[in-house]
Design an enzyme around this catalytic site. Structure first.
Site, PDB file in Angstrom:
ATOM      1  N   HIS A 128       0.857  -1.200   0.000  1.00  0.00           N
ATOM      2  CA  HIS A 128       0.000   0.000   0.000  1.00  0.00           C
ATOM      3  C   HIS A 128       0.888   1.243   0.000  1.00  0.00           C
ATOM      4  O   HIS A 128       1.272   1.754   1.044  1.00  0.00           O
ATOM      5  CB  HIS A 128      -0.917  -0.044   1.226  1.00  0.00           C
ATOM      6  CG  HIS A 128      -1.941   1.060   1.275  1.00  0.00           C
ATOM      7  ND1 HIS A 128      -3.109   0.967   2.006  1.00  0.00           N
ATOM      8  CD2 HIS A 128      -1.979   2.287   0.708  1.00  0.00           C
ATOM      9  CE1 HIS A 128      -3.809   2.072   1.877  1.00  0.00           C
ATOM     10  NE2 HIS A 128      -3.132   2.910   1.098  1.00  0.00           N
ATOM     11  N   HIS A 186       1.186   4.842  -2.469  1.00  0.00           N
ATOM     12  CA  HIS A 186       0.785   5.659  -3.629  1.00  0.00           C
ATOM     13  C   HIS A 186       2.056   6.295  -4.166  1.00  0.00           C
ATOM     14  O   HIS A 186       2.709   7.065  -3.443  1.00  0.00           O
ATOM     15  CB  HIS A 186      -0.208   6.741  -3.208  1.00  0.00           C
ATOM     16  CG  HIS A 186      -1.448   6.182  -2.571  1.00  0.00           C
ATOM     17  ND1 HIS A 186      -2.618   5.994  -3.255  1.00  0.00           N
ATOM     18  CD2 HIS A 186      -1.686   5.737  -1.305  1.00  0.00           C
ATOM     19  CE1 HIS A 186      -3.532   5.471  -2.452  1.00  0.00           C
ATOM     20  NE2 HIS A 186      -2.993   5.301  -1.262  1.00  0.00           N
ATOM     21  N   HIS A 203      -9.694   1.066  -1.086  1.00  0.00           N
ATOM     22  CA  HIS A 203      -9.589   1.721   0.218  1.00  0.00           C
ATOM     23  C   HIS A 203     -10.987   1.686   0.842  1.00  0.00           C
ATOM     24  O   HIS A 203     -11.966   2.109   0.199  1.00  0.00           O
ATOM     25  CB  HIS A 203      -9.187   3.187   0.056  1.00  0.00           C
ATOM     26  CG  HIS A 203      -7.729   3.412  -0.229  1.00  0.00           C
ATOM     27  ND1 HIS A 203      -7.071   2.797  -1.248  1.00  0.00           N
ATOM     28  CD2 HIS A 203      -6.816   4.208   0.390  1.00  0.00           C
ATOM     29  CE1 HIS A 203      -5.802   3.202  -1.249  1.00  0.00           C
ATOM     30  NE2 HIS A 203      -5.624   4.064  -0.270  1.00  0.00           N
ATOM     31  N   GLU A 234     -11.230   3.477   6.255  1.00  0.00           N
ATOM     32  CA  GLU A 234     -10.167   4.367   6.759  1.00  0.00           C
ATOM     33  C   GLU A 234     -10.905   5.461   7.536  1.00  0.00           C
ATOM     34  O   GLU A 234     -10.888   5.486   8.757  1.00  0.00           O
ATOM     35  CB  GLU A 234      -9.359   4.946   5.584  1.00  0.00           C
ATOM     36  CG  GLU A 234      -8.263   5.927   5.990  1.00  0.00           C
ATOM     37  CD  GLU A 234      -7.552   6.612   4.801  1.00  0.00           C
ATOM     38  OE1 GLU A 234      -8.086   6.576   3.676  1.00  0.00           O
ATOM     39  OE2 GLU A 234      -6.469   7.195   5.020  1.00  0.00           O
ATOM     40  N   ASP A 262       1.735   4.043   2.785  1.00  0.00           N
ATOM     41  CA  ASP A 262       0.689   4.891   2.198  1.00  0.00           C
ATOM     42  C   ASP A 262       1.281   6.023   1.349  1.00  0.00           C
ATOM     43  O   ASP A 262       1.381   5.887   0.131  1.00  0.00           O
ATOM     44  CB  ASP A 262      -0.237   5.443   3.288  1.00  0.00           C
ATOM     45  CG  ASP A 262      -1.665   5.666   2.796  1.00  0.00           C
ATOM     46  OD1 ASP A 262      -1.956   5.345   1.634  1.00  0.00           O
ATOM     47  OD2 ASP A 262      -2.502   6.153   3.583  1.00  0.00           O
ATOM     48  N   ASP A 263       1.657   7.130   1.980  1.00  0.00           N
ATOM     49  CA  ASP A 263       2.236   8.281   1.272  1.00  0.00           C
ATOM     50  C   ASP A 263       3.468   8.735   2.054  1.00  0.00           C
ATOM     51  O   ASP A 263       3.415   9.738   2.781  1.00  0.00           O
ATOM     52  CB  ASP A 263       1.201   9.416   1.189  1.00  0.00           C
ATOM     53  CG  ASP A 263      -0.036   8.988   0.434  1.00  0.00           C
ATOM     54  OD1 ASP A 263      -0.016   9.000  -0.800  1.00  0.00           O
ATOM     55  OD2 ASP A 263      -1.031   8.604   1.093  1.00  0.00           O
TER      56      ASP A 263
HETATM   57  N1  HPA Z   1      -6.339   7.611   1.316  1.00  0.00           N
HETATM   58  C1  HPA Z   1      -7.148   7.830   0.280  1.00  0.00           C
HETATM   59  N2  HPA Z   1      -6.710   8.269  -0.880  1.00  0.00           N
HETATM   60  C2  HPA Z   1      -5.411   8.488  -1.036  1.00  0.00           C
HETATM   61  C3  HPA Z   1      -4.528   8.271  -0.015  1.00  0.00           C
HETATM   62  C4  HPA Z   1      -5.021   7.814   1.218  1.00  0.00           C
HETATM   63  O1  HPA Z   1      -4.287   7.604   2.203  1.00  0.00           O
HETATM   64  N3  HPA Z   1      -3.303   8.591  -0.498  1.00  0.00           N
HETATM   65  C5  HPA Z   1      -3.447   8.954  -1.767  1.00  0.00           C
HETATM   66  N4  HPA Z   1      -4.735   8.898  -2.116  1.00  0.00           N
HETATM   67 ZN    ZN Z   2      -3.779   4.801   0.553  1.00  0.00          ZN
END
Ligand code: HPA
Ligand code: ZN
Length: 347
Positions: free
Chosen positions: A14, A16, A194, A197, A275-276
């Site tokens: 996971h 991006h 996703h 969250e 994630d990012d």
């Molecule tokens: N959540 C949802 N969308 C996203 C995320 C995330 O953490 N990162 C990039 N797009």
């Molecule tokens: Zn994500």
């Protein structure tokens, strides 16, 4: 423990790729593309990374990725992440990208996917890190827009293993994309989404039932529904959990309050991911280190989390077995080291 977390072979499921754009590279690419940024320095960019929820992050994320214009930009972005992954002993990674965030700015699908793909091929050869590519639909845009994006992806089908769903979750339930995902599955794509969250447990149900996903990205709100937890455990449907992200976006108030350990002990197939990483303060290793400390995880917890990451991957059976064997070999060497060390301490 620090060395153990660094050394253990792992998979990341996971990430991006646009979220791995570090401010230094953002400036470099902006400069060479003749673009000006609304920031004067790298430090100023980092100071702007204070988020209150998912949307407050997405606003900055979509702004940052606008510097990416040419194939070379996507190549450099991806190559930088793959080098980092190699340095943290990531053996396999499954990377999300957001084509609509680029095509709606006039950058072609082909430019995006060619740049990313070339870097992944080079990483396989030069860094010995394998990878898969997953294309995400932006859920705040329409299902028609997603369908058009799916159509654009078809010539590159061999380079893209699956489709996912990201961006603003609340108000954009998975069922909005039922038809798009149906068509994607018909075309041979695997599916993930996703869910859970910021959105409720019901969104996880929808992702499973309507989008027929193989994995849930995040999914931490599943504990609000015991029947759902039961299903996730029984079918070992993986959750790709992102601890530092969850704290930065205030899904949990602190890492100490994160439910990762609880999920693992309930028998769920949970994995740890970044994630990012450029926005949330760390790559996969920093996520493991932080969560180990906050939740007092032992080596067996870490081992189970990384084993889950290989098992939950979209690698074929043979590649999966190879990496699992590499993990077992690492573990037996590590046990021998521990025994020797303990032995030395005794008379
Ligand atoms: N959540 C949802 N969308 C996203 C995320 C995330 O953490 N990162 C990039 N797009
Ligand atoms: Zn994500």
């Amino acid at each position: 423990m620090k060395a153990f977390i660094h050394d253990i072979p792992k998979a990341e499921l996971h990430i991006h790729i646009e979220g791995s754009l570090e401010p230094e590279l953002m400036f470099e690419i902006a400069n060479r593309n003749g673009l000006s940024l609304p920031f004067n320095s790298v430090e100023e960019v980092r100071r702007a990374y204070e988020f209150t929820n998912l949307q407050s992050f997405l606003d900055i994320y979509y702004q940052g990725l606008q510097v990416l214009r040419f194939e070379e930009d996507f190549y450099d972005l991806t190559w930088a992440y793959m080098k980092k992954a190699r340095a943290q002993n990531v053996r396999h990674t499954e990377i999300f990208f957001d084509p609509q965030a680029h095509t709606r700015r006039g950058v072609s699908f082909e430019t995006v996917v060619m740049g990313i793909h070339d870097a992944l091929v080079d990483a396989r050869q030069q860094l010995d890190v394998s990878s898969k590519l997953i294309m995400c639909f932006l859920r705040h845009l329409s299902a028609e827009d997603a369908m058009e994006t799916l159509r654009q992806a078809l010539p590159f089908k061999n380079w893209i293993i699956g489709v996912g769903l990201d961006s603003s979750e609340v108000g954009h339930p998975p069922e909005k994309f039922t038809q798009v995902f149906e068509k994607a599955r018909e075309e041979g794509f695997l599916t993930v989404a996703h869910a859970g969250e910021e959105g409720p447990a019901d969104y996880i149900w929808q992702a499973l039932k309507k989008l027929k996903v193989s994995r849930i990205d995040h999914g931490v709100r599943c504990t609000e529904d015991p029947k759902l937890v039961e299903k996730l455990v029984a079918e070992q449907i993986p959750l790709t959990v992102c601890p530092l992200s969850n704290v930065k976006l205030r899904v949990f108030n602190s890492l100490q309050e994160h439910n990762l350990k609880q999920l693992l002990e309930l028998g769920l197939c949970v994995t740890v991911n970044s994630d990012d990483p450029a926005y949330f303060g760390g790559y996969i290793e920093e996520n493991f280190l932080a969560v180990q400390k906050a939740l007092n995880l032992d080596q067996n917890h870490i081992y189970r989390l990384v084993r889950n990451s290989f098992q939950a991957s979209f690698l074929d059976q043979r590649e999966k077995q190879n990496l699992l064997a590499e993990l077992e070999s690492f573990m037996s060497k590590s046990k021998q080291r521990n025994l020797r060390r303990d032995g030395e301490g005794n008379p």
